[in-house]
Scaffold this active site. Structure first.
Site: not given
Ligand code: NAD
Length: 256
Positions: A27, A109, A126
């Protein structure tokens, strides 16, 4: 925090030398496109722990009120307005250079494909929010068509074929992953000579295990994430600067 140029240079050298780069995204790569992550400091669950229920299949199937809330959340999902950012663009450029063996994403997304990565190279472990699926008969259709039904007053639209419960075609917590998709992701991780995990807290299994899988198979492992992860100890390099600044530098995009 800006990374020392020497570290960026070293990682860029590994990418240049690699024949098969595998990228795993979470994410965090989409936060700079305006889609919040779950567990980062401004994450959806960090700010509202109750929101986790909307992503849990047990609550979703049992409770029409949770489904109504989930549909309202889908209606205003930031993915509809979001544009791919410099991080997405850098991975698409890596594919154009013939370096990208696979792009494993936990994201739902669709921004990697919109940035230009070919669908056959993106492994969506996912699922995707761009489609809906019927939990009874398995029918799938475009999300936008179901969202139109919400706008005409349906709060929890049922499947048009069998009346079953509809849901975004994503893997919620408590739901089984698709074994062939996970197998393909793990196989690709083991084939990497350079494995780069980007914007993931690496807490969601089994896919977080792809990092260890790649390392065990001999790949250089790079983690690009603002916060520490459980795999930092086995990484060859940790880059904590913003993803949108870092990926263009390590993938050598022309205007970086
Ligand atoms: P997570 O939310 O657990 O972790 C995201 C990590 O990214 C965090 O540790 C944060 O510090 C880091 N981060 C955020 N923005 C950043 C940036 N600009 N630069 C550097 N680091 C940055 O995400 P995950 O591990 O993907 O787990 C979340 C689950 O939720 C996934 O399985 C996914 O399916 C889902 N999800 C998807 C979306 C999407 O599709 N965009 C959004 C939210 C959640």
């Amino acid at each position: 925090m800006t990374q020392p140029e020497a570290l960026i240079d070293r990682v860029r050298g590994w990418v240049e030398a690699a024949a098969r780069v595998v990228v795993l995204t979470g994410a965090g790569i989409s936060t700079e496109s305006g889609i919040p992550d779950f567990r980062g400091p401004r994450g959806v669950w960090t700010r509202d722990p109750q929101a986790e229920k909307l992503s849990d299949i047990r609550y979703y199937m049992a409770d029409a009120e949770i489904r109504k809330k989930a549909w309202q959340a889908r209606l205003v999902h930031p993915a509809w307005e979001a544009q791919p950012n410099a991080g997405h663009a850098a991975i698409a450029a890596l594919e154009r250079r013939g370096k990208l063996h696979a792009l494993i994403t936990q994201n739902i997304d669709g921004l990697h494909q919109r940035a230009g990565n070919s669908p056959e190279r993106v492994i969506e472990v996912h699922g995707t929010v761009l489609k809906v699926v019927c939990m009874s008969c398995g029918w799938k259709g475009p999300m936008q068509e179901t969202l139109v039904r919400l706008l005409t007053g349906e709060e929890d639209p049922p499947c048009g074929l069998c009346g079953g419960i509809l849901k975004s075609d994503t893997i919620s917590f408590g739901q089984s992953l698709i074994p062939e998709v996970i197998d393909r992701a793990m196989r690709c991780a083991a084939e990497a000579d350079c494995f780069i995990a980007v914007g993931s807290s690496l807490q969601v299994y089994p896919i977080a295990g792809a990092v260890a899988e790649a390392k065990a198979a001999g790949a250089r492992v790079v983690i690009v994430n603002a916060e520490p992860t459980p795999f930092d100890d086995i990484a060859d390099a940790l880059l904590a600067d913003s993803i949108g600044r870092t990926l263009p530098r390590i993938f050598q995009c022309p205007d970086s």
